[in-house]
Scaffold this motif. Structure first.
Motif, PDB file in Angstrom:
ATOM      1  N   LYS A  26      62.980 -56.441  12.457  1.00 12.61           N
ATOM      2  CA  LYS A  26      63.909 -55.349  12.184  1.00 12.61           C
ATOM      3  C   LYS A  26      63.415 -54.454  11.059  1.00 12.61           C
ATOM      4  N   GLU A  27      63.675 -53.175  11.227  1.00 13.95           N
ATOM      5  CA  GLU A  27      63.374 -52.200  10.193  1.00 13.95           C
ATOM      6  C   GLU A  27      64.678 -51.600   9.695  1.00 13.95           C
ATOM      7  N   TYR A  28      64.734 -51.341   8.396  1.00 12.98           N
ATOM      8  CA  TYR A  28      65.935 -50.773   7.795  1.00 12.98           C
ATOM      9  C   TYR A  28      65.564 -49.604   6.900  1.00 12.98           C
ATOM     10  N   LYS A  29      66.460 -48.644   6.846  1.00 14.27           N
ATOM     11  CA  LYS A  29      66.409 -47.598   5.838  1.00 14.27           C
ATOM     12  C   LYS A  29      67.705 -47.691   5.051  1.00 14.27           C
ATOM     13  N   LEU A  30      67.601 -48.041   3.793  1.00 15.68           N
ATOM     14  CA  LEU A  30      68.769 -48.290   2.952  1.00 15.68           C
ATOM     15  C   LEU A  30      68.889 -47.229   1.868  1.00 15.68           C
ATOM     16  N   VAL A  31      70.108 -47.006   1.423  1.00 19.41           N
ATOM     17  CA  VAL A  31      70.388 -46.083   0.325  1.00 19.41           C
ATOM     18  C   VAL A  31      70.777 -46.890  -0.912  1.00 19.41           C
ATOM     19  N   LEU A  32      70.074 -46.644  -2.007  1.00 17.18           N
ATOM     20  CA  LEU A  32      70.351 -47.270  -3.302  1.00 17.18           C
ATOM     21  C   LEU A  32      70.652 -46.161  -4.295  1.00 17.18           C
ATOM     22  N   THR A  33      71.749 -46.300  -5.033  1.00 20.93           N
ATOM     23  CA  THR A  33      72.107 -45.253  -5.984  1.00 20.93           C
ATOM     24  C   THR A  33      72.840 -45.830  -7.186  1.00 20.93           C
ATOM     25  N   MET A  47      66.082 -49.190 -10.604  1.00 20.66           N
ATOM     26  CA  MET A  47      66.323 -48.919  -9.189  1.00 20.66           C
ATOM     27  C   MET A  47      65.010 -48.729  -8.444  1.00 20.66           C
ATOM     28  N   GLN A  48      64.082 -48.018  -9.059  1.00 21.62           N
ATOM     29  CA  GLN A  48      62.766 -47.821  -8.441  1.00 21.62           C
ATOM     30  C   GLN A  48      62.062 -49.159  -8.219  1.00 21.62           C
ATOM     31  N   ASN A  49      62.136 -50.038  -9.225  1.00 24.25           N
ATOM     32  CA  ASN A  49      61.473 -51.341  -9.116  1.00 24.25           C
ATOM     33  C   ASN A  49      62.105 -52.195  -8.026  1.00 24.25           C
ATOM     34  N   TRP A  50      63.431 -52.188  -7.965  1.00 22.19           N
ATOM     35  CA  TRP A  50      64.135 -52.948  -6.935  1.00 22.19           C
ATOM     36  C   TRP A  50      63.708 -52.462  -5.550  1.00 22.19           C
ATOM     37  N   ALA A  51      63.695 -51.149  -5.379  1.00 24.93           N
ATOM     38  CA  ALA A  51      63.322 -50.559  -4.085  1.00 24.93           C
ATOM     39  C   ALA A  51      61.870 -50.867  -3.721  1.00 24.93           C
ATOM     40  N   SER A  52      60.975 -50.710  -4.698  1.00 25.57           N
ATOM     41  CA  SER A  52      59.550 -50.889  -4.387  1.00 25.57           C
ATOM     42  C   SER A  52      59.230 -52.345  -4.070  1.00 25.57           C
ATOM     43  N   MET A  53      59.867 -53.294  -4.760  1.00 31.03           N
ATOM     44  CA  MET A  53      59.635 -54.705  -4.465  1.00 31.03           C
ATOM     45  C   MET A  53      60.126 -55.062  -3.061  1.00 31.03           C
ATOM     46  N   ILE A  54      61.278 -54.509  -2.683  1.00 27.39           N
ATOM     47  CA  ILE A  54      61.808 -54.767  -1.341  1.00 27.39           C
ATOM     48  C   ILE A  54      60.861 -54.230  -0.279  1.00 27.39           C
ATOM     49  N   GLU A  55      60.386 -53.010  -0.475  1.00 29.66           N
ATOM     50  CA  GLU A  55      59.479 -52.412   0.504  1.00 29.66           C
ATOM     51  C   GLU A  55      58.159 -53.180   0.569  1.00 29.66           C
ATOM     52  N   LYS A  56      57.630 -53.559  -0.579  1.00 26.53           N
ATOM     53  CA  LYS A  56      56.362 -54.283  -0.605  1.00 26.53           C
ATOM     54  C   LYS A  56      56.489 -55.650   0.056  1.00 26.53           C
ATOM     55  N   ASN A  57      57.532 -56.402  -0.300  1.00 35.85           N
ATOM     56  CA  ASN A  57      57.675 -57.764   0.207  1.00 35.85           C
ATOM     57  C   ASN A  57      58.088 -57.821   1.676  1.00 35.85           C
ATOM     58  N   ASN A  65      65.736 -45.713  -0.008  1.00 42.91           N
ATOM     59  CA  ASN A  65      65.784 -44.372  -0.587  1.00 42.91           C
ATOM     60  C   ASN A  65      66.658 -44.402  -1.832  1.00 42.91           C
ATOM     61  N   VAL A  66      66.100 -43.999  -2.967  1.00 46.90           N
ATOM     62  CA  VAL A  66      66.798 -44.059  -4.245  1.00 46.90           C
ATOM     63  C   VAL A  66      67.352 -42.682  -4.604  1.00 46.90           C
ATOM     64  N   PHE A  67      68.632 -42.650  -4.981  1.00 47.85           N
ATOM     65  CA  PHE A  67      69.283 -41.435  -5.443  1.00 47.85           C
ATOM     66  C   PHE A  67      69.812 -41.689  -6.852  1.00 47.85           C
ATOM     67  N   TYR A  68      69.573 -40.727  -7.746  1.00 39.04           N
ATOM     68  CA  TYR A  68      69.913 -40.916  -9.150  1.00 39.04           C
ATOM     69  C   TYR A  68      71.270 -40.278  -9.463  1.00 39.04           C
ATOM     70  N   GLN A  69      71.618 -40.261 -10.754  1.00 40.79           N
ATOM     71  CA  GLN A  69      72.968 -39.869 -11.155  1.00 40.79           C
ATOM     72  C   GLN A  69      73.358 -38.493 -10.602  1.00 40.79           C
ATOM     73  N   GLY A  70      74.555 -38.449 -10.026  1.00 38.91           N
ATOM     74  CA  GLY A  70      75.107 -37.192  -9.571  1.00 38.91           C
ATOM     75  C   GLY A  70      74.595 -36.689  -8.240  1.00 38.91           C
ATOM     76  N   GLU A  71      73.567 -37.300  -7.691  1.00 36.59           N
ATOM     77  CA  GLU A  71      72.964 -36.764  -6.467  1.00 36.59           C
ATOM     78  C   GLU A  71      73.802 -37.049  -5.218  1.00 36.59           C
ATOM     79  N   LEU A  72      74.597 -38.096  -5.251  1.00 38.37           N
ATOM     80  CA  LEU A  72      75.448 -38.413  -4.098  1.00 38.37           C
ATOM     81  C   LEU A  72      76.931 -38.384  -4.416  1.00 38.37           C
ATOM     82  N   GLY A  73      77.288 -38.055  -5.665  1.00 42.25           N
ATOM     83  CA  GLY A  73      78.703 -37.996  -5.999  1.00 42.25           C
ATOM     84  C   GLY A  73      79.018 -38.689  -7.305  1.00 42.25           C
TER      85      GLY A  73
END
Length: 335
Positions: A26-33, A47-57, A65-73
């Motif tokens: 299975k492949e996933y595209k997840l949103v982390l913010t 957040m970047q480290n969490w995302a990169s470790m998940i993608e690498k492992n 996909n990481v979104f920072y403060q205010g970008e999604l609400g």
């Protein structure tokens, strides 16, 4: 480029994309913010480290996909979307709107020093044992805390180290029970304001300062507005690593392990770095001209007594006697 809230949430809702028949493929595209922290902040880098470790492992099967403060609400909006599953992962100060018991995370003067905080908020700590089933009840997977340090009161014009001195000072509070009640019990006028509106509120005089954050946030974002930081230490500032429960449940054991092991690495690193990071920003704030004030033991003891006497019964009414019995049995004892 910032997304509008409407288009961003619609985008996030489409991001969870499982493919293939076999679970291991299975492949996933997840949103982390998160509601706070730009890409260069400690929180943003976590957040970047969490995302990169998940993608690498996962060999790229799970993309984040990481979104920072205010970008999604804003804070409440993002937490709502996490519960609904339109946002899949967050490092956040959880809202109590779905279950008041989450307020155990914000009970004032719960711990009184770093050693107690590390023991209580650690992955095997007693606070973790309280929070885990509460998050499950509202449909979230709780990985654990992301500690920052002890919060304080940052103001301009004047400061306070006692209930009496705090009279007439309006300070922003996170709109999360029981933080406004805590600030009020300390003698300040608490004004609940979302993070995105704090700078303007200080600049225009709606409030005289900010509260309950570690000094990093007040120095990094508001240092041109604030003169003082009082290390009241009334709360231990700790974000939470969370995931939408339905997203978690549909994953197989291998993929859950990938996400959880990455979260553990992020949390363990933060527990190692938190105090040194806080000390670094205390020094930076002082060098920039912000006055850093530590209340005397007597002043702090007076606040502890007043706040525990006034706010803990409110917490018991909201959170239940069972939870508060655990709190009283484990909370730090004033020396």
């Amino acid at each position: 480029m910032k997304l509008s809230n409407i288009s961003a949430i619609a985008f996030a809702a489409a991001m969870l994309v499982p493919f293939a028949a076999q679970a291991s493929d299975k492949e996933y595209k997840l949103v982390l913010t998160s509601e706070a922290g730009d890409r260069d902040s400690v929180l943003g880098k976590a957040m970047q480290n969490w995302a990169s470790m998940i993608e690498k492992n996962s060999d790229g099967r799970i993309r984040v996909n990481v979104f920072y403060q205010g970008e999604l609400g804003g804070q409440q909006e993002l937490f709502d979307q996490l519960v609904k599953g339109n946002v899949h992962m967050m490092i956040t100060w959880p809202q109590t709107s779905y279950d008041q018991r989450i307020g155990v995370n914000y009970i004032p003067y719960l711990v009184l020093g770093w050693d107690d905080a590390i023991e209580a908020f650690g992955r095997e700590g007693w606070i973790r044992q309280l929070l885990d089933p509460i998050y499950q009840d509202i449909g979230l997977k709780y990985f654990g805390p992301f500690p920052e340090g002890f919060g304080g009161i940052a103001t301009k014009g004047r400061y306070a180290t006692s209930f009496e001195e705090a009279q007439g000072l309006k300070v922003r509070s996170q709109p999360i029970f029981p933080l406004p009640q805590t600030i009020q019990a300390m003698g300040f006028q608490a004004v609940p304001i979302d993070w995105a509106e704090v700078y303007t509120s200080i600049q225009t005089g709606v409030v005289d300062g900010d509260s309950s954050n570690v000094i990093y946030w007040d120095y990094e974002y508001f240092r041109d507005q604030l003169d003082y930081f009082v290390q009241s230490s009334h709360n231990f500032s700790s974000y939470s690593l969370l995931m939408n429960g339905a997203t978690w449940e549909e994953m197989d054991e291998e993929d859950r392990g990938i996400i959880e092991s990455a979260s553990v690495a992020v949390m363990d690193q933060q527990f190692k770095d938190a105090k040194a990071e806080d000390d670094k920003w205390i020094a930076a704030a002082q060098e920039s001209g912000m006055e850093y004030i530590v209340p005397t033991p007597e002043q702090k003891a007076a606040w502890v007594e007043r706040v525990r006497t006034e706010v803990w019964p409110q917490a018991e009414e909201a959170l239940g006697t069972e939870i508060m019995d655990v709190v009283r049995a484990n909370a730090s004892v004033p020396k």
